[in-house]
Design an enzyme around this catalytic site. Sequence first.
Site, PDB file in Angstrom:
ATOM      1  N   CYS A  44      -3.474  -5.042   1.384  1.00 32.22           N
ATOM      2  CA  CYS A  44      -4.583  -4.095   1.225  1.00 32.22           C
ATOM      3  C   CYS A  44      -4.178  -2.926   0.316  1.00 32.22           C
ATOM      4  O   CYS A  44      -3.320  -2.128   0.674  1.00 32.22           O
ATOM      5  CB  CYS A  44      -4.993  -3.600   2.612  1.00 32.22           C
ATOM      6  N   CYS A  75      -4.701   0.516   1.849  1.00 35.17           N
ATOM      7  CA  CYS A  75      -3.674   0.749   2.877  1.00 35.17           C
ATOM      8  C   CYS A  75      -2.384   1.244   2.227  1.00 35.17           C
ATOM      9  O   CYS A  75      -1.729   2.155   2.744  1.00 35.17           O
ATOM     10  CB  CYS A  75      -3.383  -0.530   3.658  1.00 35.17           C
TER      11      CYS A  75
END
Length: 133
Positions: A60, A63
């Site tokens: 991600c 993230c």
Amino acid sequence: MSDASDGNDVEEIREQKKEELKQKLADDSTDEPVHVGSADEFARETAEGVVLVDFHADWCGPCQMLEPTVEALAAETDATVLKVDVDQHQQLAGQYQVQGVPTLLLFADGEPVERVVGVKDKDTLAGLVGQYT
């Protein structure tokens, strides 16, 4: 002097050393995010105090952008910071209805009290944590 006063001195020293050790452990435990290894560990860590949980995934991009902020919060706040990889802990992610990453949950004394989805700046997250510490 009597043996009783010597015993009291030893007991005082013992108590002082215990307190110093507790403080050292508390100081060391909040410097870095804790990567959760199991649901039992998650339950233990979120049971008391203020805990910020970062549900994330390695693949991600957002993230990864949030990672330095999460690390800074772990070092600068009194809250415990946990990281939960949603790919490794799908059951935990499902239990807390994590539908997208990054999702941050803030726990206070074992109960989820706030949810933030997406990348947020450090000041916003620190303010949120500060409301409960």
